[in-house]
Design a protein around this motif. Structure first.
Motif, PDB file in Angstrom:
ATOM      1  N   PRO A  11     -16.736 -23.655  19.074  1.00  0.00           N
ATOM      2  CA  PRO A  11     -17.577 -24.276  20.276  1.00  0.00           C
ATOM      3  C   PRO A  11     -18.848 -23.870  20.766  1.00  0.00           C
ATOM      4  N   ALA A  12     -19.017 -22.548  20.382  1.00  0.00           N
ATOM      5  CA  ALA A  12     -20.385 -21.846  20.919  1.00  0.00           C
ATOM      6  C   ALA A  12     -20.841 -21.077  19.757  1.00  0.00           C
ATOM      7  N   PRO A  13     -21.098 -21.482  18.473  1.00  0.00           N
ATOM      8  CA  PRO A  13     -21.457 -20.780  17.397  1.00  0.00           C
ATOM      9  C   PRO A  13     -22.773 -20.079  17.444  1.00  0.00           C
ATOM     10  N   HIS A  14     -22.816 -18.855  16.790  1.00  0.00           N
ATOM     11  CA  HIS A  14     -23.879 -18.160  16.574  1.00  0.00           C
ATOM     12  C   HIS A  14     -24.804 -18.946  15.624  1.00  0.00           C
ATOM     13  N   GLN A  15     -26.295 -19.078  15.718  1.00  0.00           N
ATOM     14  CA  GLN A  15     -27.223 -19.712  14.970  1.00  0.00           C
ATOM     15  C   GLN A  15     -27.846 -18.753  14.151  1.00  0.00           C
ATOM     16  N   THR A  16     -27.651 -18.442  13.205  1.00  0.00           N
ATOM     17  CA  THR A  16     -28.235 -17.205  12.327  1.00  0.00           C
ATOM     18  C   THR A  16     -29.232 -17.918  11.303  1.00  0.00           C
ATOM     19  N   THR A  17     -30.361 -17.310  11.085  1.00  0.00           N
ATOM     20  CA  THR A  17     -31.312 -17.267  10.055  1.00  0.00           C
ATOM     21  C   THR A  17     -31.411 -16.001   9.101  1.00  0.00           C
ATOM     22  N   THR A  18     -32.221 -16.113   7.827  1.00  0.00           N
ATOM     23  CA  THR A  18     -32.740 -15.315   7.333  1.00  0.00           C
ATOM     24  C   THR A  18     -34.220 -15.252   7.086  1.00  0.00           C
ATOM     25  N   THR A  19     -35.144 -14.416   7.257  1.00  0.00           N
ATOM     26  CA  THR A  19     -36.356 -14.513   7.033  1.00  0.00           C
ATOM     27  C   THR A  19     -36.702 -13.226   6.000  1.00  0.00           C
ATOM     28  N   GLU A  20     -37.716 -13.934   5.236  1.00  0.00           N
ATOM     29  CA  GLU A  20     -38.148 -12.746   4.303  1.00  0.00           C
ATOM     30  C   GLU A  20     -39.628 -12.198   4.877  1.00  0.00           C
ATOM     31  N   ARG A  21     -39.671 -11.138   4.916  1.00  0.00           N
ATOM     32  CA  ARG A  21     -41.319 -10.453   5.108  1.00  0.00           C
ATOM     33  C   ARG A  21     -41.352  -9.467   4.000  1.00  0.00           C
ATOM     34  N   GLY A  22     -42.260  -9.721   3.227  1.00  0.00           N
ATOM     35  CA  GLY A  22     -42.563  -9.055   2.053  1.00  0.00           C
ATOM     36  C   GLY A  22     -41.350  -8.898   0.973  1.00  0.00           C
ATOM     37  N   SER A  23     -40.996  -7.707   0.496  1.00  0.00           N
ATOM     38  CA  SER A  23     -39.813  -7.565  -0.312  1.00  0.00           C
ATOM     39  C   SER A  23     -38.650  -7.350   0.593  1.00  0.00           C
ATOM     40  N   PHE A  24     -38.603  -7.779   1.745  1.00  0.00           N
ATOM     41  CA  PHE A  24     -37.363  -7.450   2.616  1.00  0.00           C
ATOM     42  C   PHE A  24     -36.895  -8.895   3.294  1.00  0.00           C
TER      43      PHE A  24
END
Length: 59
Positions: A11-24
């Motif tokens: 009903p109200a999901p978390h909206q997640t993303t992954t982002t890269e910054r350099g080698s992390f």
């Protein structure tokens, strides 16, 4: 910079993303949650999936 959406159902999901910054890679959510910086992209995605499976309390 790369970003990947992790779909979640409910009903109200978390909206997640992954982002890269350099080698992390860092997992983030629309609820304000932020995972630790990881050298492993897959580990950051696992953090995002784990967080996304928790129920939202605000909605």
């Amino acid at each position: 910079m790369l970003s990947q959406d992790i779909p979640v159902s409910g009903p109200a999901p978390h909206q997640t993303t992954t982002t890269e910054r350099g080698s992390f890679a860092v997992a983030r959510c629309t609820c304000g949650w932020r995972g630790p910086a990881r050298r492993s992209r897959e580990r950051a995605r696992t953090d995002a999936r784990s967080h996304a499976s928790t129920p939202r309390l605000d909605g």
